[in-house]
Design a protein around this motif. Structure first.
Motif, PDB file in Angstrom:
ATOM      1  N   UNK A 111      -1.824  11.420   6.893  1.00 15.83           N
ATOM      2  CA  UNK A 111      -3.086  11.643   7.618  1.00 15.83           C
ATOM      3  C   UNK A 111      -4.304  11.110   6.848  1.00 15.83           C
ATOM      4  N   UNK A 112      -4.581  11.681   5.661  1.00 12.44           N
ATOM      5  CA  UNK A 112      -5.843  11.324   4.995  1.00 12.44           C
ATOM      6  C   UNK A 112      -5.828   9.869   4.494  1.00 12.44           C
ATOM      7  N   UNK A 113      -4.712   9.425   3.928  1.00  8.93           N
ATOM      8  CA  UNK A 113      -4.650   8.042   3.431  1.00  8.93           C
ATOM      9  C   UNK A 113      -4.952   7.042   4.542  1.00  8.93           C
ATOM     10  N   UNK A 114      -4.234   7.131   5.683  1.00 12.48           N
ATOM     11  CA  UNK A 114      -4.529   6.218   6.800  1.00 12.48           C
ATOM     12  C   UNK A 114      -5.942   6.385   7.352  1.00 12.48           C
ATOM     13  N   UNK A 115      -6.431   7.657   7.416  1.00 12.29           N
ATOM     14  CA  UNK A 115      -7.797   7.918   7.916  1.00 12.29           C
ATOM     15  C   UNK A 115      -8.829   7.224   7.010  1.00 12.29           C
ATOM     16  N   UNK A 116      -8.631   7.344   5.693  1.00 13.41           N
ATOM     17  CA  UNK A 116      -9.574   6.725   4.745  1.00 13.41           C
ATOM     18  C   UNK A 116      -9.533   5.195   4.884  1.00 13.41           C
TER      19      UNK A 116
ATOM     20  N   UNK B  51       0.849  -1.204   0.000  1.00 17.78           N
ATOM     21  CA  UNK B  51       0.000   0.000   0.000  1.00 17.78           C
ATOM     22  C   UNK B  51       0.877   1.243   0.000  1.00 17.78           C
ATOM     23  N   UNK B  52       0.446   2.206  -0.830  1.00 19.19           N
ATOM     24  CA  UNK B  52       1.079   3.531  -0.852  1.00 19.19           C
ATOM     25  C   UNK B  52      -0.009   4.527  -0.479  1.00 19.19           C
ATOM     26  N   UNK B  53       0.131   5.160   0.675  1.00 19.01           N
ATOM     27  CA  UNK B  53      -0.932   6.040   1.171  1.00 19.01           C
ATOM     28  C   UNK B  53      -1.039   7.349   0.388  1.00 19.01           C
ATOM     29  N   UNK B  54      -0.124   7.560  -0.582  1.00 20.05           N
ATOM     30  CA  UNK B  54      -0.279   8.743  -1.447  1.00 20.05           C
ATOM     31  C   UNK B  54      -1.031   8.377  -2.727  1.00 20.05           C
ATOM     32  N   UNK B  55      -1.580   7.162  -2.741  1.00 20.27           N
ATOM     33  CA  UNK B  55      -2.319   6.696  -3.936  1.00 20.27           C
ATOM     34  C   UNK B  55      -3.633   6.087  -3.464  1.00 20.27           C
ATOM     35  N   UNK B  56      -4.749   6.789  -3.711  1.00 23.98           N
ATOM     36  CA  UNK B  56      -6.035   6.368  -3.142  1.00 23.98           C
ATOM     37  C   UNK B  56      -6.518   5.034  -3.698  1.00 23.98           C
ATOM     38  N   UNK B  57      -6.158   4.724  -4.950  1.00 25.49           N
ATOM     39  CA  UNK B  57      -6.550   3.414  -5.490  1.00 25.49           C
ATOM     40  C   UNK B  57      -5.791   2.314  -4.746  1.00 25.49           C
ATOM     41  N   UNK B  58      -4.541   2.617  -4.406  1.00 26.47           N
ATOM     42  CA  UNK B  58      -3.750   1.649  -3.622  1.00 26.47           C
ATOM     43  C   UNK B  58      -4.368   1.457  -2.238  1.00 26.47           C
ATOM     44  N   UNK B  59      -4.848   2.542  -1.647  1.00 27.03           N
ATOM     45  CA  UNK B  59      -5.488   2.454  -0.315  1.00 27.03           C
ATOM     46  C   UNK B  59      -6.767   1.615  -0.422  1.00 27.03           C
ATOM     47  N   UNK B  60      -7.522   1.836  -1.505  1.00 25.09           N
ATOM     48  CA  UNK B  60      -8.768   1.074  -1.697  1.00 25.09           C
ATOM     49  C   UNK B  60      -8.468  -0.411  -1.899  1.00 25.09           C
ATOM     50  N   UNK B  61      -7.401  -0.680  -2.663  1.00 21.87           N
ATOM     51  CA  UNK B  61      -6.989  -2.078  -2.864  1.00 21.87           C
ATOM     52  C   UNK B  61      -6.622  -2.740  -1.549  1.00 21.87           C
TER      53      UNK B  61
END
Ligand SMILES: NC(=O)C1=CN([C@@H]2O[C@H](COP(=O)(O)OP(=O)(O)OC[C@H]3O[C@@H](n4cnc5c(N)ncnc54)[C@H](OP(=O)(O)O)[C@@H]3O)[C@@H](O)[C@H]2O)C=CC1
Ligand SMILES: CC(C)=CCC[C@@H](C)[C@H]1CC[C@H]2C3=C(CC[C@]12C)[C@@]1(C)CCC(=O)[C@@H](C)[C@@H]1CC3
Length: 347
Positions: free
Chosen positions: A154-159, A74-84
């Motif tokens: 912050x936002x990536x981990x929060x999401x 996971x790369x928290x600067x990439x929202x598709x990666x966070x969703x994956x």
């Protein structure tokens, strides 16, 4: 055997690795602990699993604690990666027991060595406690058009947390946000929550972590989830060692020990001491009595004894931060709603 699942983001960092070590040392007996290692790359996953296995095999837990591994790329600067990453967790686990939000990055661009020498000569303790000579780039955005440090830290981990909330609830999880001593209110402007107009975006992101924790821990407690914010003091890290050579590295260590001698509680120096507070709040703190509106810090006394030291958190701005994050979350729920669809058609 009671099964528990622990996710440690940025596992292959000095702190992440030592959080896992301390978890292995303190977990209950007769538990099968699944450690979900996270990284942006597979080689770093493989590297850290080997280190954890070596530690476990030398530990005295081989007889009464079983461990196994999983991993998340996971790369928290990439929202598709966070969703994956959410999809991965959602497919495999119905309960998560620990989430350490440890991964973080800055957009450091080296060190102002003239400024460093000046600070060391004028105020050596401040120079290695609240350094102002690390150069940070300003206005860097991610490919998702958000402040890069804001999204990463912050936002990536929060999401991610918002998506795996059912698993965290089922697991009556501990969520531990890793903050910093450098999270003073002065580092965050409520008119620049994505940290694009500051040359201290790293520190600003840690202020956001503090405020987000204060704004969310009570609602999480109603779900049976215990969230804490901690800070690991100061310790040697891969991320800043790359700016140092043999002389400056050992010069830094010398200054760290000197700072401890002068009475600084925060110069833990090694990652194991730094990981004290993150694991203390999950294993030793009693959520029915211990306060959750303070920041738990890993500290070390002059003679090298580790201890826990709490700090108050100024709540100014926490409602503004929460409102911003909730609005951003709904935005991304909409953007990502058709991103991943089940393509396998059952025969
Ligand atoms: N070192 C210190 O003195 C202090 C550190 N801290 C905090 O402690 C924590 C750990 O610090 P430290 O051990 O120095 O860590 P490092 O800076 O050495 O490593 C950072 C970790 O975060 C991961 N990471 C970085 N960016 C991303 C991203 N965009 N997406 C996913 N993962 C990412 C990296 O994983 P990978 O490269 O494997 O993908 C790496 O494992 C951080 O939160 C830091 O802010 C707080 C106070 C002081
Ligand atoms: C002065 C010499 C001889 C070398 C430079 C050492 C710096 C690279 C080092 C000294 C204090 C460190 C420090 C951090 C990063 C690296 C240093 C500036 C942090 C900013 C890391 C992230 C945090 O959260 C802070 C609490 C750290 C403060 C100390």
């Amino acid at each position: 055997m009671n099964r528990k699942v622990a996710i440690v983001t940025g596992t292959n960092s000095n702190l992440g690795l030592n959080i896992v070590f301390r978890l292995i040392e303190t977990e209950d007996a007769n538990v099968r602990l699944t450690i979900v290692v996270t990284s942006r790359t597979l080689p770093r996953v493989q590297e850290v699993i080997k280190q954890i296995e070596d530690f476990y095999n030398k530990s005295n837990r081989v007889g009464d604690l079983e461990i196994d591994f999983d991993y998340l790329l996971v790369d928290f600067t990439n929202m598709v990666s966070v969703l994956n990453a959410y999809y991965d967790i959602n497919k495999k686990y119905d309960a998560i027991n620990y989430l350490f939000v440890n991964a973080a990055q800055g957009i450091f661009d080296g060190i102002d060595w003239f400024g460093a020498v000046k600070e060391v000569l004028t105020s050596p303790l401040e120079a290695v406690t609240n350094p102002t000579y690390k150069i940070q780039l300003e206005g860097v955005k991610s490919k998702d058009d958000m402040g890069l440090v804001f999204q990463a830290n912050v936002f990536g981990p929060y999401y991610f947390i918002s998506k795996i909330l059912p698993q965290l609830t089922k697991g009556k999880a501990y969520i531990v946000w890793i903050s910093s001593i450098m999270s003073d209110p002065k580092y965050l402007s409520l008119n620049d929550i994505e940290l694009l107009k500051t040359n201290a975006s790293y520190e600003g992101s840690k202020r956001l972590v503090d405020l987000l924790h204060l704004a969310t821990y009570k609602d999480l407690k109603k779900l049976g989830i215990n969230q804490y914010v901690v800070q690991p003091g100061i310790f040697t890290s891969h991320s800043f060692s790359k700016y140092l050579n043999f002389f400056t590295y050992f010069g830094m260590l010398l200054l760290f020990y000197f700072a401890r001698l002068l009475g600084s509680p925060w110069h833990n120096i090694d990652g194991y001491k730094a990981a004290n507070a993150p694991v203390y709040v999950t294993r030793l703190a009693n959520p029915n009595f211990e306060k959750q509106d303070v920041k738990y810090g890993s500290a070390t006394s002059r003679d090298g004894m580790p201890y826990i030291k709490t700090q108050e958190i100024d709540p100014t701005g926490m409602s503004d931060v929460l409102a911003y994050m909730q609005k951003k979350r709904l935005e991304w729920d909409e953007k990502l709603k058709d991103q991943i669809v089940e393509t396998r058609i059952p025969i």
